[in-house]
Design an enzyme around this catalytic site. Structure first.
Site, PDB file in Angstrom:
ATOM      1  N   GLN A 289      34.676 104.657  98.536  1.00 39.17           N
ATOM      2  CA  GLN A 289      33.476 104.228  97.807  1.00 39.17           C
ATOM      3  C   GLN A 289      32.222 104.809  98.461  1.00 39.17           C
ATOM      4  O   GLN A 289      32.098 104.779  99.687  1.00 39.17           O
ATOM      5  CB  GLN A 289      33.382 102.700  97.800  1.00 39.17           C
ATOM      6  N   TYR A 318      46.334 101.158  92.686  1.00 39.73           N
ATOM      7  CA  TYR A 318      45.271 102.164  92.850  1.00 39.73           C
ATOM      8  C   TYR A 318      44.562 101.919  94.180  1.00 39.73           C
ATOM      9  O   TYR A 318      43.373 101.619  94.231  1.00 39.73           O
ATOM     10  CB  TYR A 318      44.273 102.119  91.686  1.00 39.73           C
ATOM     11  N   GLU A 339      49.378 104.358  95.271  1.00 37.32           N
ATOM     12  CA  GLU A 339      48.255 105.287  95.110  1.00 37.32           C
ATOM     13  C   GLU A 339      48.841 106.667  94.826  1.00 37.32           C
ATOM     14  O   GLU A 339      49.824 107.058  95.434  1.00 37.32           O
ATOM     15  CB  GLU A 339      47.437 105.270  96.412  1.00 37.32           C
ATOM     16  N   ASP A 387      42.406  98.402  90.712  1.00 35.08           N
ATOM     17  CA  ASP A 387      41.111  99.094  90.883  1.00 35.08           C
ATOM     18  C   ASP A 387      41.263 100.527  90.379  1.00 35.08           C
ATOM     19  O   ASP A 387      41.215 101.473  91.151  1.00 35.08           O
ATOM     20  CB  ASP A 387      40.717  99.063  92.374  1.00 35.08           C
ATOM     21  N   CYS A 414      35.147 100.355  87.656  1.00 31.99           N
ATOM     22  CA  CYS A 414      33.902 101.139  87.703  1.00 31.99           C
ATOM     23  C   CYS A 414      33.466 101.523  86.291  1.00 31.99           C
ATOM     24  O   CYS A 414      32.518 102.276  86.123  1.00 31.99           O
ATOM     25  CB  CYS A 414      34.100 102.391  88.552  1.00 31.99           C
TER      26      CYS A 414
HETATM   27  N1  SAH Z   1      40.881 100.689  95.832  1.00 32.59           N
HETATM   28  C1  SAH Z   1      40.488 101.938  96.459  1.00 32.59           C
HETATM   29  C2  SAH Z   1      40.530 103.136  95.510  1.00 32.59           C
HETATM   30  C3  SAH Z   1      39.933 102.953  94.162  1.00 32.59           C
HETATM   31  S1  SAH Z   1      39.608 104.427  93.273  1.00 32.59           S
HETATM   32  C4  SAH Z   1      39.113 101.792  97.083  1.00 32.59           C
HETATM   33  O1  SAH Z   1      38.358 100.895  96.718  1.00 32.59           O
HETATM   34  O2  SAH Z   1      38.778 102.601  97.950  1.00 32.59           O
HETATM   35  C5  SAH Z   1      41.019 104.657  92.286  1.00 32.59           C
HETATM   36  C6  SAH Z   1      42.181 105.289  93.013  1.00 32.59           C
HETATM   37  O3  SAH Z   1      43.243 105.406  92.066  1.00 32.59           O
HETATM   38  C7  SAH Z   1      41.952 106.680  93.567  1.00 32.59           C
HETATM   39  O4  SAH Z   1      42.301 106.695  94.931  1.00 32.59           O
HETATM   40  C8  SAH Z   1      42.907 107.578  92.750  1.00 32.59           C
HETATM   41  O5  SAH Z   1      43.456 108.626  93.508  1.00 32.59           O
HETATM   42  C9  SAH Z   1      43.967 106.600  92.346  1.00 32.59           C
HETATM   43  N2  SAH Z   1      44.743 106.895  91.120  1.00 32.59           N
HETATM   44  C10 SAH Z   1      44.343 107.549  90.016  1.00 32.59           C
HETATM   45  N3  SAH Z   1      45.314 107.542  89.072  1.00 32.59           N
HETATM   46  C11 SAH Z   1      46.354 106.831  89.605  1.00 32.59           C
HETATM   47  C12 SAH Z   1      47.643 106.461  89.111  1.00 32.59           C
HETATM   48  N4  SAH Z   1      48.045 106.809  87.889  1.00 32.59           N
HETATM   49  N5  SAH Z   1      48.437 105.728  89.919  1.00 32.59           N
HETATM   50  C13 SAH Z   1      48.029 105.350  91.159  1.00 32.59           C
HETATM   51  N6  SAH Z   1      46.831 105.681  91.666  1.00 32.59           N
HETATM   52  C14 SAH Z   1      45.997 106.414  90.901  1.00 32.59           C
END
Ligand code: SAH
Length: 458
Positions: A289, A318, A339, A387, A414
């Site tokens: 973030q 995620y 992830e 997320d 977001c």
């Molecule tokens: N919760 C974490 C990341 C949120 S951003 C934080 O707050 O730091 C969303 C994340 O989802 C990213 O790291 C991205 O790489 C991942 N992502 C995107 N598509 C995805 C999918 N289909 N399955 C799992 N993760 C995914």
């Protein structure tokens, strides 16, 4: 056709009745909507028509005829031109109120929740809504014969030189200029997008909010990098906080900033920052973030919504480098997280280790594949935290969550539009939308994050 009554460059006037999710004011002239940037709901303005399509038009603000009491002088007019601070003409408390309103309208229109039942709380904002970004991704182009850093003029790829971005950590802005000057000194060729020639495409600087540790990523158009060693040496000599220098190769014609291939050329593959009292390793390809102190507020809201008692089995979908998962793990029995970026999962596992968290499992791969797999293995989650990126969860994933039958779902988002769409599906399946808590991670911009609590109806 409604648009036929108007002509390009025509001067019109009207009242701003709404703000879009992209930060443009909405003005209806004979019931035909125009989007005009730099305006505020409640204002009367004049504008010239700059674009017309069948269903809507755009206009360039000409004059504010009756100003909103919330109008403030723009800190930086370049910021308006390049679109990085499209709300800077609106006083910060009003930005927060408008974001709350936007979230409420989105859950009403897209999520089809009634305004009477919907609880959208006041947006949690920052005390100082400037210099908050911990990451800069600055395009590099040739301007007046010189390698120049800046940002693209809105809706174009013309580089406007920028030295102060106002919303970025001042140390980051300063570091970008130091790197720019080093590159000038060594005659590094700037990327030319039209010809797809030249070398340096982007300078990325990421800086730990609490630690000051800095990572520099140079995005190159080819692997051959004249004076590489001397340039890398000059960067870490001039910037003592740099702990990691990475070369990334993006050789394709693409708007995607990072290419797939990276090489660490100095220091570690990661830098460290702190959040909620824990230490995190962050690598070049991992999500983090951009507003650290407000992300802490966001995660605390997610923890509050999860309301864990210490024994629950929790899913964090995620999970990135594990920020939310590790925070949850302290209050849960066990946390499972997945992830899609393998490098981020490596970081997450390492982050669990350095913070002595043992009750968390991280897996690499799509959330859409791991959840059904765990379901088939008989794993059942009491609480589900998600997320996702801007596109949201999508119908299929929502249904596998519903199959899990958790008591609580905490949706961190977001993008209110996709979140509202997904929440509608949860509501249809018997989950009650308890509240929506907007958190402002992106002051001066129209973006907003939300934490949503959904509970199974008893
Ligand atoms: N919760 C974490 C990341 C949120 S951003 C934080 O707050 O730091 C969303 C994340 O989802 C990213 O790291 C991205 O790489 C991942 N992502 C995107 N598509 C995805 C999918 N289909 N399955 C799992 N993760 C995914």
């Amino acid at each position: 056709m409604a648009s036929k009554q108007f002509q390009m460059h025509q001067l019109l006037e009207g009242e701003v009745v709404d703000l879009t999710s992209r930060g443009s004011g909405v003005i209806r002239v004979n019931n035909f909507p125009f989007f005009v940037d730099g305006t505020i709901p409640g204002e009367k303005v004049s504008f010239t028509v700059s674009h017309l399509s069948r269903k809507y038009g755009s206009g360039d603000l000409k004059e504010v005829l009756q100003a909103s009491p919330h109008r403030v002088e723009a800190v930086d007019t370049i910021g308006q031109e390049i679109g990085t601070m499209s709300l800077q003409h609106i006083a910060y408390p009003e930005q927060l109120r408008l974001k709350q309103h936007l979230v409420e309208q989105t859950f009403h229109r897209i999520g089809r929740f009634s305004l009477e039942e919907l609880e959208v709380r006041e947006t949690l904002g920052m005390e100082n809504p400037w210099t908050y970004r911990n990451k800069a991704q600055v395009p590099v182009r040739q301007v007046k014969g010189q390698l120049t850093t800046g940002f693209f003029r809105r809706g174009s790829h013309d580089l406007v030189p920028v030295e102060n971005f106002y919303i970025q950590d001042e140390k980051i802005d300063a570091a970008v200029l130091v790197i720019r000057d080093i590159c000038r000194e060594f005659g590094v060729a700037s990327y030319n997008e039209k010809k797809h020639r030249g070398l340096l495409r982007h300078i990325i600087v990421k800086r730990g909010h609490y630690t000051g540790q800095t990572q520099v990523i140079l995005v190159l158009n080819q692997e051959e990098f004249p004076h590489q060693e001397k340039i890398v040496e000059a960067i870490h000599q001039s910037l003592p906080e740099v702990v990691s220098i990475v070369l990334n190769y993006q050789t394709r014609r693409s708007n995607v900033i990072l290419g797939r291939k990276s090489q660490v050329v100095w220091g570690e593959a990661f830098y460290q920052d702190q959040m909620l009292g824990m230490t995190f390793n962050i690598s070049a390809h991992s999500f983090y973030q951009v507003n650290t102190s407000q992300a802490e507020v966001l995660y605390q809201e997610a923890l509050k919504a999860a309301d864990l008692s210490g024994s629950e089995k929790v899913l964090d979908a995620y999970s990135g480098i594990g920020t939310i998962a590790l925070a949850l793990a302290k209050e849960a029995g066990e946390v499972y997280a997945m992830e899609i970026v393998p490098e981020a999962v490596d970081m997450a596992r390492e982050n669990a280790r350095i913070n002595d968290v043992e009750n968390v499992h991280f897996e690499a791969g799509p959330a859409e594949e791991w959840l059904p797999k765990w379901h088939d293995q008989g794993i059942r989650f009491d609480t589900v935290v998600v997320d996702p990126p801007r596109k949201g969860l999508g119908e299929e994933f929502v249904h596998t969550v519903i199959e899990q039958d958790p008591e609580r779902i905490v949706y961190v988002s977001c993008n209110p539009a996709t979140c509202a769409r997904d929440c509608h599906l949860f509501a249809d399946a018997g989950y009650q939308l308890k509240y929506v808590q907007p958190v402002d991670l992106f002051p001066q911009t129209p973006h907003v994050e939300c934490v949503v609590l959904l509970e199974k109806k008893s």
